[in-house]
Design a protein around this motif. Structure first.
Motif, mmCIF file in Angstrom:
data_model
loop_
_atom_site.group_PDB
_atom_site.id
_atom_site.type_symbol
_atom_site.label_atom_id
_atom_site.label_comp_id
_atom_site.label_asym_id
_atom_site.label_seq_id
_atom_site.Cartn_x
_atom_site.Cartn_y
_atom_site.Cartn_z
ATOM 1 N N ILE A 1 0.848 -1.191 0.000
ATOM 2 C CA ILE A 1 0.000 0.000 0.000
ATOM 3 C C ILE A 1 0.883 1.240 0.000
ATOM 4 C CG2 ILE A 1 -1.810 1.228 1.259
ATOM 5 C CD1 ILE A 1 -2.348 -1.596 2.643
ATOM 6 N N LYS A 2 0.790 2.030 -1.071
ATOM 7 C CA LYS A 2 1.550 3.278 -1.151
ATOM 8 C C LYS A 2 0.946 4.275 -0.158
ATOM 9 C CE LYS A 2 4.256 2.156 -4.618
ATOM 10 N NZ LYS A 2 5.682 2.016 -4.491
ATOM 11 N N THR A 3 1.808 5.094 0.455
ATOM 12 C CA THR A 3 1.355 6.125 1.395
ATOM 13 C C THR A 3 1.391 7.477 0.691
ATOM 14 O OG1 THR A 3 3.594 6.574 2.211
ATOM 15 C CG2 THR A 3 2.349 4.792 3.305
ATOM 16 N N GLN A 4 1.129 8.550 1.452
ATOM 17 C CA GLN A 4 1.182 9.888 0.853
ATOM 18 C C GLN A 4 2.600 10.248 0.402
ATOM 19 O OE1 GLN A 4 0.190 9.224 4.028
ATOM 20 N NE2 GLN A 4 0.929 10.778 5.445
ATOM 21 N N ILE A 5 3.594 9.525 0.893
ATOM 22 C CA ILE A 5 4.957 9.602 0.354
ATOM 23 C C ILE A 5 5.166 8.276 -0.374
ATOM 24 C CG2 ILE A 5 7.409 9.827 0.871
ATOM 25 C CD1 ILE A 5 6.660 11.343 3.419
ATOM 26 N N PRO A 6 5.081 8.277 -1.705
ATOM 27 C CA PRO A 6 5.041 7.014 -2.460
ATOM 28 C C PRO A 6 6.183 6.040 -2.197
ATOM 29 C CG PRO A 6 4.484 8.860 -3.874
ATOM 30 C CD PRO A 6 4.945 9.451 -2.570
ATOM 31 N N ASP A 7 7.366 6.530 -1.794
ATOM 32 C CA ASP A 7 8.487 5.626 -1.526
ATOM 33 C C ASP A 7 8.335 4.866 -0.212
ATOM 34 O OD1 ASP A 7 9.710 6.409 -3.883
ATOM 35 O OD2 ASP A 7 10.922 7.955 -2.921
ATOM 36 N N VAL A 8 7.469 5.344 0.665
ATOM 37 C CA VAL A 8 7.188 4.674 1.937
ATOM 38 C C VAL A 8 5.972 3.781 1.710
ATOM 39 C CG1 VAL A 8 6.582 4.979 4.365
ATOM 40 C CG2 VAL A 8 8.131 6.614 3.254
ATOM 41 N N VAL A 9 6.117 2.493 2.005
ATOM 42 C CA VAL A 9 5.084 1.513 1.652
ATOM 43 C C VAL A 9 4.658 0.723 2.895
ATOM 44 C CG1 VAL A 9 4.552 -0.504 0.191
ATOM 45 C CG2 VAL A 9 6.105 1.285 -0.653
#
Length: 182
Positions: free
Chosen positions: A4-12
């Motif tokens: 699941i991508k978060t509002q910061i796409p590199d943090v999952v």
């Protein structure tokens, strides 16, 4: 496993499929092929395990050398886990992701290199395990103040009590003063 991508796409956020019955449960916690395809093309070199009591806050930490990506999860208890983007060239520079990780929800968080990381214990105690993409290098470790107003992290403090910090974290730098990545 759901990625699941978060509002910061590199943090999952990684959410495992759990198979359970009255005898207990089974779940996969890591598959290198899926991790490489959905999170990062990095390999892990070190696993760590810590135990902390309620109200302890560890972080926000990162290393300027031997930068570490971390795949983190909780095997006992519950924490609020935070990743702060320290990459000046990133469109999400200075922003953070916060997520509750617990033994109950079994979620994991991928925190890439270039992020400061920390967690706050919300249960009586918590055991926190994580994989790292590089080795611990204490001489290059930086700690940022957990309550830096520029970051605006809303920590879910138990009973509104200030967290218990290590000496290193009490002396943490402001976000402005902390070294950044390009």
């Amino acid at each position: 496993m759901k990625y699941i991508k978060t509002q910061i796409p590199d943090v999952v956020i990684l959410e495992p499929q759990v198979f359970g019955d009255d005898r207990g449960f089974f779940m996969e916690t890591f598959r290198v092929d899926e991790f490489l395809a959905n999170c990062s093309k990095r390999m892990f070199v070190q696993d760590n395990h810590s135990k902390s009591s309620v109200g302890i806050l560890r972080g926000l930490h990162y290393q300027t050398e031997n930068t570490q990506g971390k795949l983190v999860r909780v095997v006992s208890g519950k924490v609020y886990d935070v990743a702060v983007d320290m990459r000046k060239s990133s469109p999400t520079f200075g922003q953070h992701v916060g997520v509750v990780l617990s033994a109950e929800n079994k979620k994991q968080l991928w925190v890439p290199e270039g992020f400061a990381h920390g967690f706050y214990v919300m249960s009586d105690s918590a055991e926190f395990v994580y994989k790292c993409t590089d080795y611990y290098a204490p001489e290059s470790e930086v700690s940022i103040r957990w309550d830096d107003p520029e970051l605006g992290i809303k920590w879910p403090l138990v009973d509104g009590e200030l967290p218990s910090l290590s000496g290193k974290d009490e002396a943490g730098l402001s976000f402005t003063a902390a070294p950044k990545f390009d």
